[in-house]
Scaffold this motif. Sequence first.
Motif, PDB file in Angstrom:
ATOM      1  N   VAL A 125       0.951  -1.449  -0.059  1.00  5.74           N
ATOM      2  CA  VAL A 125      -0.028  -0.010   0.187  1.00  5.74           C
ATOM      3  C   VAL A 125       0.807   1.235   0.244  1.00  5.74           C
ATOM      4  O   VAL A 125       1.563   1.450   0.939  1.00  5.74           O
ATOM      5  N   LYS A 126       0.529   2.144  -0.924  1.00  4.77           N
ATOM      6  CA  LYS A 126       1.515   3.460  -1.226  1.00  4.77           C
ATOM      7  C   LYS A 126       0.793   4.452  -0.326  1.00  4.77           C
ATOM      8  O   LYS A 126       0.016   5.303  -1.091  1.00  4.77           O
ATOM      9  N   GLY A 127       0.722   4.522   0.987  1.00  7.84           N
ATOM     10  CA  GLY A 127      -0.211   5.233   1.689  1.00  7.84           C
ATOM     11  C   GLY A 127       0.519   6.614   2.121  1.00  7.84           C
ATOM     12  O   GLY A 127       1.518   7.054   1.679  1.00  7.84           O
ATOM     13  N   ARG A 128      -0.075   7.297   2.984  1.00  6.12           N
ATOM     14  CA  ARG A 128       0.388   8.585   3.606  1.00  6.12           C
ATOM     15  C   ARG A 128       0.294   8.734   5.171  1.00  6.12           C
ATOM     16  O   ARG A 128      -0.820   8.453   5.518  1.00  6.12           O
ATOM     17  N   ILE A 129       1.202   9.166   5.660  1.00  7.34           N
ATOM     18  CA  ILE A 129       1.120   9.339   7.064  1.00  7.34           C
ATOM     19  C   ILE A 129       1.148  11.010   7.354  1.00  7.34           C
ATOM     20  O   ILE A 129       2.256  11.782   6.854  1.00  7.34           O
ATOM     21  N   VAL A 130       0.231  11.393   7.793  1.00  4.08           N
ATOM     22  CA  VAL A 130       0.344  13.102   8.097  1.00  4.08           C
ATOM     23  C   VAL A 130       0.439  13.282   9.733  1.00  4.08           C
ATOM     24  O   VAL A 130      -0.422  12.657  10.518  1.00  4.08           O
ATOM     25  N   PHE A 131       1.343  13.882  10.121  1.00  2.70           N
ATOM     26  CA  PHE A 131       1.510  14.070  11.694  1.00  2.70           C
ATOM     27  C   PHE A 131       1.217  15.595  11.913  1.00  2.70           C
ATOM     28  O   PHE A 131       1.827  16.540  11.255  1.00  2.70           O
ATOM     29  N   VAL A 132       0.060  15.897  12.593  1.00  4.49           N
ATOM     30  CA  VAL A 132      -0.419  17.306  12.926  1.00  4.49           C
ATOM     31  C   VAL A 132       0.526  17.604  14.144  1.00  4.49           C
ATOM     32  O   VAL A 132       0.371  17.144  15.219  1.00  4.49           O
ATOM     33  N   SER A 133       1.532  18.379  13.916  1.00  5.68           N
ATOM     34  CA  SER A 133       2.615  19.185  14.560  1.00  5.68           C
ATOM     35  C   SER A 133       2.113  20.300  15.069  1.00  5.68           C
ATOM     36  O   SER A 133       0.742  20.275  15.586  1.00  5.68           O
ATOM     37  N   SER A 134       2.694  21.418  15.022  1.00  6.44           N
ATOM     38  CA  SER A 134       2.240  22.656  15.743  1.00  6.44           C
ATOM     39  C   SER A 134       3.424  23.823  15.361  1.00  6.44           C
ATOM     40  O   SER A 134       4.466  23.214  15.099  1.00  6.44           O
ATOM     41  N   MET A 135       3.050  24.966  15.487  1.00  7.40           N
ATOM     42  CA  MET A 135       4.172  26.082  15.373  1.00  7.40           C
ATOM     43  C   MET A 135       5.198  25.744  16.689  1.00  7.40           C
ATOM     44  O   MET A 135       6.307  26.209  16.743  1.00  7.40           O
ATOM     45  N   GLY A 136       4.526  24.948  17.647  1.00 11.03           N
ATOM     46  CA  GLY A 136       5.469  24.583  18.731  1.00 11.03           C
ATOM     47  C   GLY A 136       6.356  23.628  18.654  1.00 11.03           C
ATOM     48  O   GLY A 136       7.201  23.413  19.425  1.00 11.03           O
ATOM     49  N   GLY A 137       6.119  23.102  17.004  1.00 17.70           N
ATOM     50  CA  GLY A 137       7.305  22.031  16.983  1.00 17.70           C
ATOM     51  C   GLY A 137       8.616  22.649  16.415  1.00 17.70           C
ATOM     52  O   GLY A 137       9.864  22.021  16.146  1.00 17.70           O
ATOM     53  N   LEU A 138       8.469  24.102  16.140  1.00 16.33           N
ATOM     54  CA  LEU A 138       9.604  24.772  15.613  1.00 16.33           C
ATOM     55  C   LEU A 138      10.179  25.955  16.451  1.00 16.33           C
ATOM     56  O   LEU A 138      11.014  26.666  16.222  1.00 16.33           O
ATOM     57  N   PHE A 139       9.358  25.986  17.595  1.00 22.35           N
ATOM     58  CA  PHE A 139       9.911  26.893  18.595  1.00 22.35           C
ATOM     59  C   PHE A 139       9.348  26.715  20.029  1.00 22.35           C
ATOM     60  O   PHE A 139       8.300  25.893  20.084  1.00 22.35           O
ATOM     61  N   SER A 140       9.928  27.229  21.041  1.00 21.71           N
ATOM     62  CA  SER A 140       9.816  26.741  22.281  1.00 21.71           C
ATOM     63  C   SER A 140       9.383  27.831  23.207  1.00 21.71           C
ATOM     64  O   SER A 140      10.283  28.233  23.824  1.00 21.71           O
ATOM     65  N   PRO A 141       8.145  28.428  23.463  1.00 19.11           N
ATOM     66  CA  PRO A 141       7.800  29.616  24.161  1.00 19.11           C
ATOM     67  C   PRO A 141       8.059  29.148  25.616  1.00 19.11           C
ATOM     68  O   PRO A 141       7.384  28.102  26.323  1.00 19.11           O
ATOM     69  N   PRO A 142       8.300  30.290  26.316  1.00 10.52           N
ATOM     70  CA  PRO A 142       8.234  30.291  27.910  1.00 10.52           C
ATOM     71  C   PRO A 142       6.596  29.676  28.361  1.00 10.52           C
ATOM     72  O   PRO A 142       5.792  30.231  28.012  1.00 10.52           O
ATOM     73  N   GLY A 143       6.523  29.030  29.194  1.00 11.48           N
ATOM     74  CA  GLY A 143       5.403  28.339  29.711  1.00 11.48           C
ATOM     75  C   GLY A 143       4.745  27.224  28.871  1.00 11.48           C
ATOM     76  O   GLY A 143       3.634  26.794  29.313  1.00 11.48           O
ATOM     77  N   PHE A 144       5.261  26.945  27.938  1.00 11.63           N
ATOM     78  CA  PHE A 144       4.787  25.925  27.138  1.00 11.63           C
ATOM     79  C   PHE A 144       5.735  25.017  26.568  1.00 11.63           C
ATOM     80  O   PHE A 144       5.350  24.060  25.687  1.00 11.63           O
TER      81      PHE A 144
END
Length: 267
Positions: A125-144
């Motif tokens: 099966v030539k399927g597709r995997i989609v990961f719902v990441s976040s803007m938080g996957g590319l920066f790390s703000p204080p408190g989160f």
Amino acid sequence: MGRTILITGAGSGLGEGAAIGMARAGHEVIAAAQSSPQANALRARTEPLELLSLRVERLDLLDRYDVGRACGWDFDVLVNNAGIGEGGPIAEIPLDLVRANFEVNVFAPLAFTQLVVKKWVSRGVKGRIVFVSSMGGLFSPPGFAAYAATKHAIEAIAEAMQGELRPFGIQVQTINPGAYLTGFNEAMAENAFRWLDDEVNFTTRRAMREMVNSLIGGPEGRLDPNDMISKMIEVIPSSEGTFRNIHPQFVETALKDHQREMFRREI
């Protein structure tokens, strides 16, 4: 050509909206909710829509019986959307909360994805995997940072998995939403106040509230979720596109600026 799409965490928010929208667009959709009450509520909300291509199922990725049953479903797109968020200063947040956040956001979807991919490879099966990441996957703000760390992990997993699965015709990509007003971010922020104690912690509750307001207190932190849902409906079923899909555009621009700034930042 229509796809058969399994989307986890479809009991509310972006997942629910994307599931309904993709079914309306003609795709076969399995909308998976984490608990039976969530699944029943989603069925009640969607039955009046008469979407014959939408099927609601319970799928708790931490329940091995649910996972075993889900492995028997036929689908060629897996959208790993389910997740939770723990807020609070990373210098003080209880580690059991961090571990639980990783269990739900990283280990459980990775374990399920491994099972799905093994099945797809064995059947061609030539399927597709989609990961719902976040803007938080590319920066790390204080408190989160606890939540952001799980999404950073997802970014690393997706990047490597794309190269590993390409020889088998399986596509991998991420979707990185900005701060949309679904209630998720607000609930994540409030989670910190169940343990923060001004008599125990050096981070005060007032300081945490200021961190929250700086990130999601203004218009750019309370975006219309229908905008992101439309983007997900466009990206998920497509056989073409980019590996990373950050939306809206101003968030992508801000994240690229942030990455450049981090290389220049001094301690």
